[in-house]
Write a protein that holds these residues in place. Structure first.
Motif, mmCIF file in Angstrom:
data_model
loop_
_atom_site.group_PDB
_atom_site.id
_atom_site.type_symbol
_atom_site.label_atom_id
_atom_site.label_comp_id
_atom_site.label_asym_id
_atom_site.label_seq_id
_atom_site.Cartn_x
_atom_site.Cartn_y
_atom_site.Cartn_z
ATOM 1 N N PRO A 100 3.540 6.403 -6.689
ATOM 2 C CA PRO A 100 3.166 6.871 -8.033
ATOM 3 C C PRO A 100 2.007 7.864 -8.014
ATOM 4 O O PRO A 100 1.978 8.813 -8.793
ATOM 5 C CB PRO A 100 2.775 5.591 -8.772
ATOM 6 N N ARG A 101 1.076 7.666 -7.118
ATOM 7 C CA ARG A 101 -0.045 8.606 -7.018
ATOM 8 C C ARG A 101 0.441 9.992 -6.592
ATOM 9 O O ARG A 101 -0.010 11.006 -7.117
ATOM 10 C CB ARG A 101 -1.095 8.084 -6.053
ATOM 11 N N ALA A 102 1.367 10.027 -5.644
ATOM 12 C CA ALA A 102 1.914 11.306 -5.201
ATOM 13 C C ALA A 102 2.684 11.988 -6.340
ATOM 14 O O ALA A 102 2.600 13.213 -6.499
ATOM 15 C CB ALA A 102 2.820 11.102 -3.996
ATOM 16 N N SER A 103 3.410 11.206 -7.135
ATOM 17 C CA SER A 103 4.139 11.768 -8.281
ATOM 18 C C SER A 103 3.182 12.385 -9.292
ATOM 19 O O SER A 103 3.460 13.447 -9.857
ATOM 20 C CB SER A 103 4.977 10.688 -8.975
ATOM 21 N N LEU A 104 2.065 11.729 -9.513
ATOM 22 C CA LEU A 104 1.071 12.264 -10.447
ATOM 23 C C LEU A 104 0.489 13.566 -9.916
ATOM 24 O O LEU A 104 0.390 14.557 -10.640
ATOM 25 C CB LEU A 104 -0.052 11.240 -10.678
ATOM 26 N N GLU A 105 0.116 13.568 -8.631
ATOM 27 C CA GLU A 105 -0.464 14.767 -8.033
ATOM 28 C C GLU A 105 0.512 15.936 -8.036
ATOM 29 O O GLU A 105 0.112 17.085 -8.168
ATOM 30 C CB GLU A 105 -0.931 14.471 -6.606
ATOM 31 N N ALA A 106 1.804 15.650 -7.917
ATOM 32 C CA ALA A 106 2.825 16.701 -7.917
ATOM 33 C C ALA A 106 3.189 17.133 -9.332
ATOM 34 O O ALA A 106 3.982 18.051 -9.510
ATOM 35 C CB ALA A 106 4.068 16.213 -7.191
ATOM 36 N N GLY A 107 2.606 16.473 -10.343
ATOM 37 C CA GLY A 107 2.898 16.827 -11.721
ATOM 38 C C GLY A 107 4.225 16.276 -12.221
ATOM 39 O O GLY A 107 4.715 16.695 -13.262
ATOM 40 N N GLU A 108 4.803 15.345 -11.501
ATOM 41 C CA GLU A 108 6.089 14.765 -11.886
ATOM 42 C C GLU A 108 5.945 13.681 -12.955
ATOM 43 O O GLU A 108 6.893 13.400 -13.681
ATOM 44 C CB GLU A 108 6.786 14.184 -10.660
ATOM 45 N N THR A 109 4.768 13.052 -13.023
ATOM 46 C CA THR A 109 4.501 12.023 -14.025
ATOM 47 C C THR A 109 3.116 12.253 -14.606
ATOM 48 O O THR A 109 2.308 12.995 -14.043
ATOM 49 C CB THR A 109 4.557 10.606 -13.432
ATOM 50 N N GLY A 110 2.834 11.554 -15.691
ATOM 51 C CA GLY A 110 1.521 11.642 -16.321
ATOM 52 C C GLY A 110 0.688 10.418 -16.006
ATOM 53 O O GLY A 110 1.175 9.444 -15.418
ATOM 54 N N PRO A 111 -0.583 10.444 -16.409
ATOM 55 C CA PRO A 111 -1.488 9.320 -16.108
ATOM 56 C C PRO A 111 -1.015 7.976 -16.676
ATOM 57 O O PRO A 111 -1.161 6.954 -16.030
ATOM 58 C CB PRO A 111 -2.807 9.744 -16.740
ATOM 59 N N THR A 158 2.065 6.929 -17.197
ATOM 60 C CA THR A 158 3.180 6.448 -16.374
ATOM 61 C C THR A 158 2.672 5.928 -15.046
ATOM 62 O O THR A 158 3.080 4.865 -14.575
ATOM 63 C CB THR A 158 4.206 7.574 -16.138
ATOM 64 N N GLU A 159 1.728 6.659 -14.442
ATOM 65 C CA GLU A 159 1.177 6.220 -13.161
ATOM 66 C C GLU A 159 0.490 4.870 -13.313
ATOM 67 O O GLU A 159 0.685 3.969 -12.506
ATOM 68 C CB GLU A 159 0.167 7.233 -12.614
ATOM 69 N N GLN A 160 -0.289 4.702 -14.363
ATOM 70 C CA GLN A 160 -1.007 3.443 -14.577
ATOM 71 C C GLN A 160 -0.028 2.279 -14.704
ATOM 72 O O GLN A 160 -0.218 1.228 -14.093
ATOM 73 C CB GLN A 160 -1.889 3.519 -15.821
ATOM 74 N N ALA A 161 1.032 2.471 -15.453
ATOM 75 C CA ALA A 161 2.022 1.409 -15.629
ATOM 76 C C ALA A 161 2.696 1.061 -14.297
ATOM 77 O O ALA A 161 2.938 -0.109 -14.009
ATOM 78 C CB ALA A 161 3.064 1.840 -16.652
ATOM 79 N N ARG A 162 2.985 2.067 -13.498
ATOM 80 C CA ARG A 162 3.663 1.829 -12.220
ATOM 81 C C ARG A 162 2.737 1.226 -11.170
ATOM 82 O O ARG A 162 3.205 0.629 -10.199
ATOM 83 C CB ARG A 162 4.260 3.135 -11.704
ATOM 84 N N VAL A 196 0.840 -1.198 0.000
ATOM 85 C CA VAL A 196 0.000 0.000 0.000
ATOM 86 C C VAL A 196 0.875 1.248 0.000
ATOM 87 O O VAL A 196 0.614 2.206 -0.740
ATOM 88 C CB VAL A 196 -0.976 -0.003 1.203
ATOM 89 N N GLU A 197 1.934 1.224 0.776
ATOM 90 C CA GLU A 197 2.868 2.357 0.794
ATOM 91 C C GLU A 197 3.525 2.530 -0.576
ATOM 92 O O GLU A 197 3.684 3.653 -1.055
ATOM 93 C CB GLU A 197 3.916 2.178 1.889
ATOM 94 N N ASP A 198 3.917 1.421 -1.202
ATOM 95 C CA ASP A 198 4.512 1.483 -2.542
ATOM 96 C C ASP A 198 3.528 2.050 -3.557
ATOM 97 O O ASP A 198 3.922 2.753 -4.485
ATOM 98 C CB ASP A 198 4.958 0.097 -3.007
ATOM 99 N N GLU A 199 2.266 1.740 -3.385
ATOM 100 C CA GLU A 199 1.240 2.208 -4.308
ATOM 101 C C GLU A 199 1.022 3.720 -4.181
ATOM 102 O O GLU A 199 0.646 4.380 -5.141
ATOM 103 C CB GLU A 199 -0.064 1.453 -4.036
#
Length: 81
Positions: free
Chosen positions: A20-31, A33-37, A14-17
């Motif tokens: 990627p969500r935090a990276s998306l919210e911070a604008g560091e990745t796109g949807p 990339t998040e889906q793949a991770r 759950v922590e690992d999950e």
């Protein structure tokens, strides 16, 4: 693997999950990339949840919960609601 091990693994996943969500919210990745991770951790969490349910069912009905083994991802992911 006992129930406590499964719960510890689930907590770690759950922590690992969340990363990627935090990276998306911070604008560091796109949807995409998040889906793949998130695919692998989501499937691993599904397998852990399935194993916990099966262990609890065995214990509830007089079976040995240690006999429950993780099922393959394809089997767990293929369940119909």
């Amino acid at each position: 693997m006992d129930q406590q091990d499964i719960l510890r693994n689930t907590t770690a996943m759950v922590e690992d999950e969340k990363r990627p969500r935090a990276s998306l919210e911070a604008g560091e990745t796109g949807p995409a990339t998040e889906q793949a991770r998130l695919t692998a951790p989501a499937r691993a969490l599904d397998r852990c949840g399935d194993l916990l349910r099966r262990r609890r069912a065995k214990a509830e009905f007089g079976g040995n919960p240690d006999e429950a083994r993780p099922r393959p991802t394809g089997e767990v992911e293929g369940y119909q609601s």
